[in-house]
Design an enzyme around this catalytic site. Structure first.
Site, PDB file in Angstrom:
ATOM      1  N   GLY A   1      -0.761   7.706   0.685  1.00 20.42           N
ATOM      2  CA  GLY A   1      -1.231   7.718   2.342  1.00 20.42           C
ATOM      3  C   GLY A   1       0.064   7.152   3.263  1.00 20.42           C
ATOM      4  O   GLY A   1       1.178   7.791   3.029  1.00 20.42           O
TER       5      GLY A   1
ATOM      6  N   SER B   1      15.156  13.060 -28.489  1.00 18.19           N
ATOM      7  CA  SER B   1      16.144  14.238 -28.967  1.00 18.19           C
ATOM      8  C   SER B   1      17.368  13.890 -29.352  1.00 18.19           C
ATOM      9  O   SER B   1      17.918  12.665 -28.823  1.00 18.19           O
ATOM     10  CB  SER B   1      16.095  15.340 -27.899  1.00 18.19           C
ATOM     11  OG  SER B   1      17.308  15.169 -26.916  1.00 18.19           O
TER      12      SER B   1
ATOM     13  N   GLY C   1       0.863  -1.317  -0.132  1.00 14.62           N
ATOM     14  CA  GLY C   1       0.005   0.221   0.278  1.00 14.62           C
ATOM     15  C   GLY C   1       0.850   1.181  -0.022  1.00 14.62           C
ATOM     16  O   GLY C   1       0.340   2.181   0.514  1.00 14.62           O
ATOM     17  N   ALA C   2       2.063   1.319  -0.534  1.00 15.11           N
ATOM     18  CA  ALA C   2       2.937   2.137  -0.566  1.00 15.11           C
ATOM     19  C   ALA C   2       2.808   3.226  -1.597  1.00 15.11           C
ATOM     20  O   ALA C   2       3.599   4.138  -1.683  1.00 15.11           O
ATOM     21  CB  ALA C   2       4.399   1.918  -0.476  1.00 15.11           C
TER      22      ALA C   2
ATOM     23  N   GLY D   1       1.412   4.261   3.762  1.00 17.29           N
ATOM     24  CA  GLY D   1       2.270   3.515   3.084  1.00 17.29           C
ATOM     25  C   GLY D   1       3.304   4.275   2.597  1.00 17.29           C
ATOM     26  O   GLY D   1       4.669   4.179   2.373  1.00 17.29           O
TER      27      GLY D   1
ATOM     28  N   TYR E   1      18.851  12.888 -18.879  1.00 17.94           N
ATOM     29  CA  TYR E   1      17.965  13.274 -19.812  1.00 17.94           C
ATOM     30  C   TYR E   1      18.405  12.489 -21.076  1.00 17.94           C
ATOM     31  O   TYR E   1      17.488  11.950 -21.685  1.00 17.94           O
ATOM     32  CB  TYR E   1      17.981  14.856 -19.973  1.00 17.94           C
ATOM     33  CG  TYR E   1      17.291  15.199 -21.273  1.00 17.94           C
ATOM     34  CD1 TYR E   1      15.921  15.346 -21.052  1.00 17.94           C
ATOM     35  CD2 TYR E   1      17.741  15.462 -22.651  1.00 17.94           C
ATOM     36  CE1 TYR E   1      14.898  15.869 -22.031  1.00 17.94           C
ATOM     37  CE2 TYR E   1      16.768  15.883 -23.561  1.00 17.94           C
ATOM     38  CZ  TYR E   1      15.658  16.058 -23.537  1.00 17.94           C
ATOM     39  OH  TYR E   1      14.687  16.411 -24.365  1.00 17.94           O
TER      40      TYR E   1
END
Length: 154
Positions: A24, A94, A20-21, A26, A119
């Protein structure tokens, strides 16, 4: 009595698997343990939210997460609908990809970080994903994918 994370001991060398991370408590727990040095594994029902949380918690390289992982996750989830609609996926890259070198053991640039390198890596990943999507489409015209575009500015 109040307690703060600053008072917690180091968690270096420990592995924390948090269910549940993706939001909330988690997510807050995952952030705190990662800040204290633990290796954190995010377990979430929603893979897109789970990846976003993992990038945030791991101090992950946000360019790679934003420019590639998010698009990859979305495309993968929508692929059956895209194929059914005979839609195309266009990947924008790019020329920064030319200086990129993918280091599989340091994909999120944890050991050596450079914004320019990160990037370029994200754009290289975009190109490789587009190429693989093209290959797997199995149709001469590219089926679900067109070759990626590199904008040229005047």
């Amino acid at each position: 009595m109040t307690w703060t994370l600053d008072e917690a001991p180091s968690q270096a060398g420990r592995l924390a698997v948090i269910t549940g991370a993706s939001g909330g408590l988690g997510l807050d727990t995952a952030r705190g343990l990662a800040r204290k040095g633990a290796e954190v594994v995010i377990a979430a029902r929603d893979p897109v939210k789970g990846r976003a949380a993992a990038v945030e918690v791991g101090g992950g390289e946000l360019q790679f997460g934003t420019n590639f992982l998010g698009h990859y996750a979305l495309t993968k989830r929508l692929l059956p609908l895209l194929r059914q609609a005979k839609a195309r996926v266009v990947s924008i890259s790019s020329l920064a990809h030319k200086n990129a070198h993918i280091e599989c053991d340091d994909l999120m640039s944890d050991r050596r970080y450079s914004p320019v390198k990160a990037y370029g890596l994200s754009k290289m990943a975009d190109l490789l994903f587009a190429r693989e999507l093209q290959r797997k489409s199995g149709t001469p015209d590219g089926g679900c994918c067109r070759w990626p575009r590199i904008p040229v500015w005047p």
